[in-house]
Design an enzyme around this catalytic site. Structure first.
Site, PDB file in Angstrom:
ATOM      1  CE  LYS A 184       3.748 -25.635   7.603  1.00 53.20           C
ATOM      2  NZ  LYS A 184       3.369 -26.970   7.258  1.00 53.20           N
TER       3      LYS A 184
HETATM    4  C1  LIG Z   1       2.346 -27.899   6.492  1.00 61.70           C
HETATM    5  C2  LIG Z   1       1.175 -28.530   7.131  1.00 61.70           C
HETATM    6  C3  LIG Z   1       1.015 -29.916   7.192  1.00 61.70           C
HETATM    7  C4  LIG Z   1       1.902 -30.861   6.448  1.00 61.70           C
HETATM    8  O1  LIG Z   1       3.216 -30.769   6.814  1.00 61.70           O
HETATM    9  P1  LIG Z   1       4.314 -31.555   5.963  1.00 61.70           P
HETATM   10  O2  LIG Z   1       5.482 -31.633   6.883  1.00 61.70           O
HETATM   11  O3  LIG Z   1       4.587 -30.729   4.740  1.00 61.70           O
HETATM   12  O4  LIG Z   1       3.754 -32.872   5.626  1.00 61.70           O
HETATM   13  C5  LIG Z   1      -0.035 -30.429   7.925  1.00 61.70           C
HETATM   14  N1  LIG Z   1      -0.911 -29.625   8.543  1.00 61.70           N
HETATM   15  C6  LIG Z   1      -0.818 -28.286   8.475  1.00 61.70           C
HETATM   16  C7  LIG Z   1      -1.809 -27.458   9.214  1.00 61.70           C
HETATM   17  C8  LIG Z   1       0.213 -27.691   7.759  1.00 61.70           C
HETATM   18  O5  LIG Z   1       0.287 -26.358   7.658  1.00 61.70           O
END
Ligand SMILES: *Cc1c(COP(=O)(O)O)cnc(C)c1O
Length: 386
Positions: A184
């Site tokens: 991210k």
């Molecule tokens: C990555 C993601 C999540 C989950 O994030 P985590 O921190 O891995 O639990 C939720 N929603 C979206 C749209 C994502 O891309």
């Protein structure tokens, strides 16, 4: 052609992060403690929120928001089909029903007009997802929520630093949840942050994050604490650790710089593909600041002899990694079988899904990497023009 494979997503860490982690490891306090608290304070300051609660993941944060919001069996939660599965999985964990509303063809974000059509007396919450880092139409979504007394929980997994009408994402809705997963646009390896203006919800989520024991229970091992604690709810083990927070503190300090680089690379792509009718570049609303977690192009199949799968493969052969965000929720076996979804239910999301490709975009890339991607994309298009 490139000699080395360029991954579609990658973290950007430096000496500041490495040294802070080492400092934490040497300090003897490696789980949730002072650095997590510091990261929460800095994050709250960044998004100008009253409360920030660090958690083990965005998924955990979304789950806590539903628990604290008392979403349970019989309730319906409206979200987008074009998201990662965890947005809806947490609704299922609560025994509630995920209801999908189709997306807008320009931004690929949930369409407020479609949300309206899905409201029933059982609707309790809306989870808008800011796909790729572009905020949803929050004024319209909030208006629907106010009209029907619904909780709005923003899935801001892609949107750290994004803005909607000059307001940074984090205080627009009842609850906002960010992701700091490895790829991210701000990372702690794994991790997430919940922000809210609601003191009661904040306190509840803080307690639920750590077994449901009275708040700041971690202090019981420090000089300020004692051995005594009380269990107020059957909570969860969703806390962040100081090792993760060590990364977060320095990633956050670099976030504005990272966002500028992402913006610049996104502009390079958009300029380079402007003359290609075969490729639609992202439509950015002028009342938002895009966080550019993803740069999603949409192929025009009428102008190309190859499909999306072949396009991805052709780029891979040129050592350019790409990805697809996302396979619509309603096409996954579990959601099909459990909720009776089928192909054709969300035509806009499906049309988009068949054509989208996420190009590499992250600050660790060099301008030359961006140019390599541009050259490869233009070559694949030139070779497969109809
Ligand atoms: C990555 C993601 C999540 C989950 O994030 P985590 O921190 O891995 O639990 C939720 N929603 C979206 C749209 C994502 O891309």
């Amino acid at each position: 052609m490139r000699k080395e494979f360029l991954p579609p997503l990658a973290p950007c860490l430096g000496d500041e992060e490495y040294n802070e982690v080492l400092d934490t490891l040497k300090s003897g306090w490696i789980t949730m403690g002072p650095k997590t608290r510091r990261f929460e304070e800095l994050f709250a300051e960044y998004v100008r929120s009253s409360h920030a609660i660090a958690v083990s993941s965005c998924t955990a944060g979304l789950h806590l928001a539903l628990v604290a919001g008392k979403i349970g069996p019989g309730d319906e939660v409206v979200t987008t089909p074009l998201t990662f599965c965890s947005t809806a999985n947490v609704v299922v964990h609560q025994g509630a029903t995920p209801i999908l509303a189709d997306v807008r063809p320009d931004t690929f974000n949930i369409d407020p007009d479609e949300i309206r059509k899905k409201i029933t007396p059982r609707t309790k919450a809306i989870i808008p997802v800011h796909l790729g880092g572009q905020p949803c139409e929050m004024d319209e979504i909030r208006a629907i929520a106010e009209e029907h007394g619904l909780l709005v929980i923003e899935d801001a997994a892609h949107a750290t630093g994004a803005e909607y009408k000059d307001r940074i994402v984090g205080t627009i809705s009842d609850v906002t949840v960010f992701s700091f997963y490895a790829t991210k646009n701000l990372t702690t390896g794994e991790g997430g942050m919940i922000t809210t203006e609601d003191a009661e919800l904040a306190e509840k989520m803080r307690i639920l994050r750590l077994h449901g024991i009275s708040s700041d229970a971690w202090k019981r091992y420090s000089d300020r604490g004692s051995w005594y604690y009380e269990v107020l709810f059957p909570g969860y083990k969703y806390n962040m650790t100081d090792i993760q927070a060590s990364l977060g503190i320095h990633q956050l300090a670099k976030q504005e710089k990272f966002l500028e680089v992402r913006q610049r690379y996104a502009e390079m792509y958009t300029d380079a593909f402007r003359d290609l009718p075969e490729i639609a570049t992202p439509a950015v609303k002028n009342h938002v600041r895009h966080a550019w977690h993803l740069y999603i192009i949409c192929l025009d199949s009428e102008h190309l002899t190859i499909d999306r799968g072949q396009f991805v493969e052709a780029l891979r052969k040129k050592n350019i990694g790409t990805s697809v965000h996302f396979i619509p929720l309603h096409l996954h076996p579990y959601y099909k079988e459990r909720f009776g979804f089928s192909k054709g239910d969300f035509p806009v999301a499906e049309t988009i899904y068949d054509r989208i490709v996420s190009l590499p975009l992250y600050p660790r890339m060099s301008e030359r990497d961006v140019e390599d991607v541009i050259r490869a994309v233009r070559k694949v298009v030139a070779d497969s023009r109809r």
